[in-house]
Design a protein around this motif. Structure first.
Motif, short mmCIF file in Angstrom:
data_model
loop_
_atom_site.label_atom_id
_atom_site.label_comp_id
_atom_site.label_asym_id
_atom_site.label_seq_id
_atom_site.Cartn_x
_atom_site.Cartn_y
_atom_site.Cartn_z
N VAL A 8 0.84 -1.21 0.00
CA VAL A 8 0.00 0.00 0.00
C VAL A 8 0.86 1.24 0.00
O VAL A 8 0.67 2.16 -0.81
N ARG A 9 1.85 1.29 0.90
CA ARG A 9 2.67 2.49 1.03
C ARG A 9 3.49 2.74 -0.23
O ARG A 9 3.72 3.88 -0.62
N THR A 10 3.93 1.67 -0.88
CA THR A 10 4.66 1.82 -2.14
C THR A 10 3.77 2.39 -3.23
O THR A 10 4.12 3.39 -3.89
N LEU A 11 2.62 1.79 -3.42
CA LEU A 11 1.71 2.21 -4.49
C LEU A 11 1.19 3.62 -4.26
O LEU A 11 1.16 4.45 -5.19
N GLU A 12 0.79 3.92 -3.03
CA GLU A 12 0.24 5.23 -2.74
C GLU A 12 1.32 6.31 -2.80
O GLU A 12 1.06 7.43 -3.25
N SER A 13 2.54 5.99 -2.37
CA SER A 13 3.64 6.95 -2.45
C SER A 13 3.89 7.38 -3.88
O SER A 13 4.02 8.56 -4.19
N CYS A 14 3.96 6.39 -4.77
CA CYS A 14 4.25 6.68 -6.18
C CYS A 14 3.10 7.44 -6.83
O CYS A 14 3.31 8.48 -7.47
N TYR A 15 1.87 6.96 -6.62
CA TYR A 15 0.72 7.57 -7.31
C TYR A 15 0.44 8.97 -6.79
O TYR A 15 0.09 9.88 -7.56
N ALA A 16 0.60 9.17 -5.49
CA ALA A 16 0.36 10.49 -4.92
C ALA A 16 1.39 11.51 -5.43
O ALA A 16 1.08 12.69 -5.61
N LYS A 17 2.61 11.04 -5.68
CA LYS A 17 3.68 11.94 -6.12
C LYS A 17 3.59 12.28 -7.60
O LYS A 17 3.78 13.43 -8.00
N TYR A 18 3.28 11.27 -8.42
CA TYR A 18 3.36 11.45 -9.88
C TYR A 18 2.00 11.49 -10.58
O TYR A 18 1.93 11.81 -11.77
N GLY A 19 0.92 11.14 -9.88
CA GLY A 19 -0.39 11.08 -10.53
C GLY A 19 -0.56 9.89 -11.44
O GLY A 19 -1.54 9.79 -12.19
N GLU A 20 0.39 8.98 -11.38
CA GLU A 20 0.37 7.74 -12.14
C GLU A 20 1.43 6.82 -11.53
O GLU A 20 2.18 7.22 -10.65
N PHE A 21 1.48 5.60 -12.02
CA PHE A 21 2.56 4.70 -11.61
C PHE A 21 3.75 4.94 -12.52
O PHE A 21 3.60 5.11 -13.73
N LYS A 22 4.93 4.95 -11.93
CA LYS A 22 6.11 5.33 -12.68
C LYS A 22 7.30 4.50 -12.23
O LYS A 22 7.40 4.13 -11.04
N GLU A 23 8.18 4.18 -13.16
CA GLU A 23 9.42 3.50 -12.79
C GLU A 23 10.19 4.39 -11.82
O GLU A 23 10.44 5.57 -12.10
#
Length: 354
Positions: A259-274
């Motif tokens: 959860v923390r991985t997915l939410e950290s990335c999506y909250a920061k970039y507005g999408e999933f990102k490498e």
């Protein structure tokens, strides 16, 4: 919020001390957070609640035997060192949590296994944290495997007979000081059945350190600061996750670290990102989930950040109600305990159950 709002009374006998012999035979509480219903199942029944197209995200970090017990060379006094994570900019240097840390200053040298592994303090940090440079011959992880212990939580009273008991079956990338325990219940056979059903499985990595398991010591949760942990999402994983979002397929996180991985990335970039970076995200009631649609997790400690994360996902009062239900139905708690699967739509604006 007052930390006591996340407290509950847990009988000591409900704390699991050892893993299930058959991983997927543990209890499973199935929770529809939209309609606030509870079902009592076994974990392998989860296949009935996942559907073709669902994306199951798992944290493939591998726990290292990160607990070292030795002595300070200058005084021969006992010292305990817990490796948290390697510092990328300093060779063989780790951020560590040190017991009796006030006696470990810059220049202090600790020895383990009759000197087969030594470490020198190169920087003092607050709250018992030290940067320790390790000195050894051979391959570091092999030396650590010989001398270190699995860093089991303090509520587990004895070491596992088999170190693999404190690993998920998909553990791959070494680096964690604790296990992503929600994944303990999966078996290779269960993953095979899920894939045959059309469930997509995606691996990400978050190396678990203090951010996940350090207790909250403040009265008001807004004053709690999470310790940074490193996470990594590959290009392939990001592309598959973005496609799932575009196609409105459910993204189901195995465990709070996913959860923390997915939410950290999506909250920061507005999408999933490498990415390969740090996160200190603190998810508590009032946070609106952006990436995760359903959650598989264990039952967590009172007043912990993990209870807060679950409370943010389905409401504090309902979370505590489900925990009370688990206690009444003899569920096992914490790392080796039973599981819950939380799904269903949730209106964060309308259901701020604080």
């Amino acid at each position: 919020m007052d930390i006591n709002l996340f407290d509950f009374n847990l009988p000591e006998e409900r704390i699991a001390q050892s893993p299930m012999k058959q991983r997927d035979e543990c209890k499973l509480m199935v929770i529809d957070r939209e309609h606030q219903t509870i079902e009592h199942k076994l974990f392998h029944d989860i296949i009935d609640y996942l559907r073709p197209g669902d994306v199951l995200v798992r944290n493939n970090t591998r726990v290292i035997p990160a607990r070292l017990i030795g002595e300070k060379e200058e005084t021969h006094g006992k010292v305990e060192v817990l490796l948290l994570h390697a510092l990328e900019d300093q060779k063989d240097t780790w951020e560590c949590l040190v017991g009796n840390a006030h006696s470990v200053r810059v220049g202090s040298v600790c020895s383990f296994g009759d000197g087969r592994l030594r470490c020198k303090c190169v920087e003092v940090k607050p709250e018992g944290i030290r940067h320790m440079q390790f000195i050894y011959e051979g391959i570091f992880l092999e030396v650590l495997d010989q001398l270190g212990q699995m860093p089991l939580p303090p509520y587990i009273k004895q070491q596992c007979e088999d170190k693999e008991d404190y690993q998920t079956v998909y553990a791959k990338i070494p680096g964690s000081a604790a296990a992503p325990t929600a994944g303990f219940h999966f078996t290779p056979e269960l993953f095979e059945k899920l894939q045959q059903k059309g469930v997509e499985i995606i691996d990400i990595t978050l190396h678990i350190g203090l951010g996940t398991f350090r207790p909250v010591k403040v009265q008001d949760t807004k004053d709690h600061v999470m310790h940074e942990e490193r996470y990594q999402i590959s290009k392939n994983a990001a592309e598959r996750l973005n496609l799932a979002k575009k196609e409105h397929r459910r993204i189901i996180a195995i465990g709070t670290t996913s959860v923390r991985t997915l939410e950290s990335c999506y909250a920061k970039y507005g999408e999933f990102k490498e990415c390969n970076e740090g996160t200190s995200i603190f998810i508590s009631p009032g946070y609106e989930y952006k990436a995760v649609d359903a959650l598989i997790t264990n039952f967590h400690l009172p007043k912990s950040t993990l209870v807060m994360l679950v409370s943010a996902f389905m409401g504090r009062k309902w979370t505590l109600h489900c925990y009370e239900e688990a206690i009444q139905h003899d569920y096992r708690f914490f790392s080796f305990g039973d599981s819950m699967f939380i799904y269903g739509n949730y209106d964060y604006a309308a259901k701020k159950d604080l």
